[in-house]
Design an enzyme around this catalytic site. Structure first.
Site: not given
Length: 287
Positions: A119-121
């Site tokens: 999952l991105d930032l």
């Protein structure tokens, strides 16, 4: 005494109990197969005192494996955890920019784990963790057919029929994205909540597709990955999935449980509550 070097041609005879060293390191959660091969070619892996030069080398129970001077323990049984990732953490073991990582925030009592996908930032929600790199790799492959489901808030006014073409997939800047099932849950002013389901999950796929359509994403929460649900797991919480349930789910291959059921989609989170996906459940159910 210095360690000897084993050439590529000096591989052990294969038996049912033996496996390639790269696979063994991946199963132990040390790194991916690809990274294991790099370690081997860099002469950082030794088996029973012999430095390896080839990832084709076979190892079996009882072999003493050392990576970069550290002894690799015998592989444990595969375990899986659900983790509620907060926004603001990167899904990597080390970040060149010094940002906080998911793995730094896990309880000290947990073994070394790797994530199933990322999952991105700025994304939140369900992140599966496992101590078995081979298991993680198999669950990430599109061939597994596991649906990832998200609740997404976008800026813009959306008509339900405008979402239908996404089911055929689209190409953006030369990148081809597969079918996406998107359903409008609620339109409130200039913002809308969607339930989005997809199988492949390329890097930042949902954000790029929504931006391409003129609907920038302001919040993205993954609520399920295959049969595993975020449920009522608190933000930052981690919970091991019982081994029996893991075996049951993995044993069913790409059955109906891996399909998105639009009639059972979660409601958008309230503006005054933490985002959850209803009752916690690991049960095998049609999605």
């Amino acid at each position: 005494m210095s360690e000897d070097t084993l050439a590529a041609t000096d591989t052990l005879p294969e038996t049912e109990e033996k496996e390639r060293i790269a696979k063994r390191l991946a199963r132990a959660g040390i790194c991916s197969r690809r990274d294991a091969e790099k370690l081997i070619t860099s002469r950082k892996v030794a088996v029973n005192g012999v430095v390896l030069e080839s990832p084709a080398f076979l190892v079996g129970p009882g072999d003493r494996i050392v990576v970069d001077g550290q002894l690799v323990p015998e592989a444990e049984k595969a375990r899986v955890w659900r983790y509620h990732k907060p926004a603001g953490l990167v899904t990597t073991h080390r970040d060149p920019q010094g940002r906080a990582t998911v793995f730094e925030k896990l309880p000290a009592t947990m073994p070394r784990v790797i994530s199933v996908g990322r999952l991105d930032l700025n994304s939140e929600g369900l992140l599966l963790l496992t101590n078995d790199g081979e298991l993680a790799r198999s669950l990430e492959l599109p061939a597994a057919g596991w649906v990832r489901r998200y609740r997404v808030r976008v800026h813009g006014t959306i008509e339900p029929e405008s979402l239908v073409p996404l089911e055929k997939g689209l190409t953006i800047d030369g990148v081809k994205y597969g079918p996406i099932k998107a359903i409008l849950d609620r339109q409130k002013g200039s913002n809308a909540w969607l339930t989005i389901s997809l199988k492949e999950g390329k890097n930042r796929e949902i954000r790029r597709v929504m931006e391409h359509l003129g609907w920038p994403v302001s919040r993205l929460i993954r609520v399920s990955y295959g049969p595993f649900q975020l449920g009522s797991l608190e933000e930052g919480g981690v919970e091991e999935v019982p081994g029996k349930i893991v075996k049951e789910q993995l044993g069913q291959g790409g059955g109906n449980w891996a399909k998105a059921d639009t009639e059972d989609r979660p409601r958008p989170p309230s503006n005054h509550k933490k985002p959850h996906a209803g009752k916690a459940s690991h049960e095998n159910r049609r999605r």
